[in-house]
Write an enzyme that holds these catalytic residues in place. Structure first.
Site, PDB file in Angstrom:
ATOM      1  N   ARG A 295      -5.358  -9.038  -9.092  1.00  0.00           N
ATOM      2  CA  ARG A 295      -6.351  -9.805  -9.851  1.00  0.00           C
ATOM      3  C   ARG A 295      -6.587  -9.158 -11.206  1.00  0.00           C
ATOM      4  NH1 ARG A 295      -9.977 -13.055  -7.036  1.00  0.00           N
ATOM      5  NH2 ARG A 295     -11.519 -12.717  -8.666  1.00  0.00           N
ATOM      6  N   LEU A 296      -6.878 -10.018 -12.186  1.00  0.00           N
ATOM      7  CA  LEU A 296      -7.371  -9.503 -13.472  1.00  0.00           C
ATOM      8  C   LEU A 296      -8.851  -9.219 -13.286  1.00  0.00           C
ATOM      9  CD1 LEU A 296      -5.924 -11.853 -16.233  1.00  0.00           C
ATOM     10  CD2 LEU A 296      -5.485  -9.417 -15.914  1.00  0.00           C
TER      11      LEU A 296
ATOM     12  N   ASN B  66      -4.787   1.478 -13.612  1.00  0.00           N
ATOM     13  CA  ASN B  66      -3.797   0.637 -12.923  1.00  0.00           C
ATOM     14  C   ASN B  66      -2.421   1.275 -13.078  1.00  0.00           C
ATOM     15  OD1 ASN B  66      -2.740  -1.785 -11.661  1.00  0.00           O
ATOM     16  ND2 ASN B  66      -2.004  -2.402 -13.685  1.00  0.00           N
TER      17      ASN B  66
ATOM     18  N   HIS C 219       1.651   0.095 -13.386  1.00  0.00           N
ATOM     19  CA  HIS C 219       2.508  -1.069 -13.605  1.00  0.00           C
ATOM     20  C   HIS C 219       3.961  -0.599 -13.583  1.00  0.00           C
ATOM     21  CE1 HIS C 219       3.718  -4.988 -15.013  1.00  0.00           C
ATOM     22  NE2 HIS C 219       4.434  -4.421 -15.963  1.00  0.00           N
TER      23      HIS C 219
ATOM     24  N   GLY D 114       0.776  -1.230   0.000  1.00  0.00           N
ATOM     25  CA  GLY D 114       0.000   0.000   0.000  1.00  0.00           C
ATOM     26  C   GLY D 114       0.807   1.280   0.000  1.00  0.00           C
TER      27      GLY D 114
ATOM     28  N   ASN E 226       1.605   2.948  -2.740  1.00  0.00           N
ATOM     29  CA  ASN E 226       0.911   3.838  -3.691  1.00  0.00           C
ATOM     30  C   ASN E 226      -0.358   4.404  -3.056  1.00  0.00           C
ATOM     31  OD1 ASN E 226       2.108   4.103  -6.521  1.00  0.00           O
ATOM     32  ND2 ASN E 226       2.409   1.943  -6.067  1.00  0.00           N
TER      33      ASN E 226
END
Ligand code: GRF
Length: 232
Positions: free
Chosen positions: A96-97, A112, A114, A17, A19
């Site tokens: 999760r996707l 999202n 990455h 956490g 971010n």
């Protein structure tokens, strides 16, 4: 919008956490006109839960074990988000996707982050993939989420130079520091309603053209200057 005019965020997280904390700090420092309506976490042991609770942020634990399929889980997730009147769904280390059961209820409103310069190094342990591949420039990407992993239209990217001696941990730490600036900045673009999606392209209203000489170059050579050209 919230009654106070701020963008209502639903954060999805599964882990540490940092971010999440960077987003909270950006809100506290008024760099981000948003409020966190709810944090949804799918792992009971995730440190992000205590981080949210200690700040009085509404936290919902949703376990995949309680749902028969991916799409059941995502419907329950979308229910929670809509109940909290979420306007932007922010995946911050969510492992999760997601499926159309969520995406169709928040079109172009699930994002999202990455830890790689997409489309390179999708999937797990992107920083290790980049370091082992030997790239000279790595970075982070904020993108819209679609059904494929690390695939949707790109909103923002930040790059770091990698020096020959950098190991995966160094690269991970330096990319993470970039993420903490990049994610709140990208969310603020939604708060200011500056995002326009056109197929794979995300247009940012009010964006200026980058300086032509604003390149990030690696390696850096001590003493500066470009390598000498040999005359023939
Ligand atoms: C970050 O590196 C993010 O890019 C990736 O998962 C990690 C989450 O870290 N998607 P944290 O939980 O925000 O510290």
């Amino acid at each position: 919008m919230s009654d106070d005019g701020n963008l209502r965020l639903g954060i999805l997280a599964s882990g540490t956490g940092t971010n999440f904390e960077a987003i909270v700090e950006a809100i506290d420092n008024r760099r981000l006109d948003a409020r966190i309506a709810v944090l949804v976490c799918n792992r009971v042991e995730a440190p992000v839960i205590a981080k949210a609770r200690s700040r009085g942020i509404e936290t919902v634990l949703l376990s995949s074990k309680d749902h028969a399929s991916r799409s059941d889980f995502d419907s329950a997730l979308a229910d929670v988000l809509q109940r909290h009147r979420v306007q932007l769904v922010v995946m911050a280390g969510f492992d999760r996707l997601v499926t159309p059961a969520l995406l169709s209820r928040f079109p172009d409103r699930v994002i999202n982050i990455h830890p790689a310069l997409l489309p390179a190094f999708k999937g797990l342990d992107a920083q290790r993939q980049a370091t082992e591949y030997g790239v000279k420039i790595a970075g982070a990407t904020v993108h819209l989420v679609d059904e494929q992993m690390d695939h949707g239209p790109i909103i923002a990217q930040a790059a770091i130079a990698i020096a020959g001696g950098d190991d995966t941990e160094t690269v991970r730490r330096r990319i993470l520091a970039q993420e903490h600036d990049l994610y709140p900045m990208a969310i603020q673009l939604f708060a200011e309603d500056r995002i326009e999606v056109d197929g794979r392209k995300v247009k940012v209203r009010g964006e200026t053209t980058p300086a032509r000489d604003g390149a990030l170059v690696s390696p850096t050579i001590a003493g500066g200057g470009a390598p000498q050209r040999t005359s023939r």
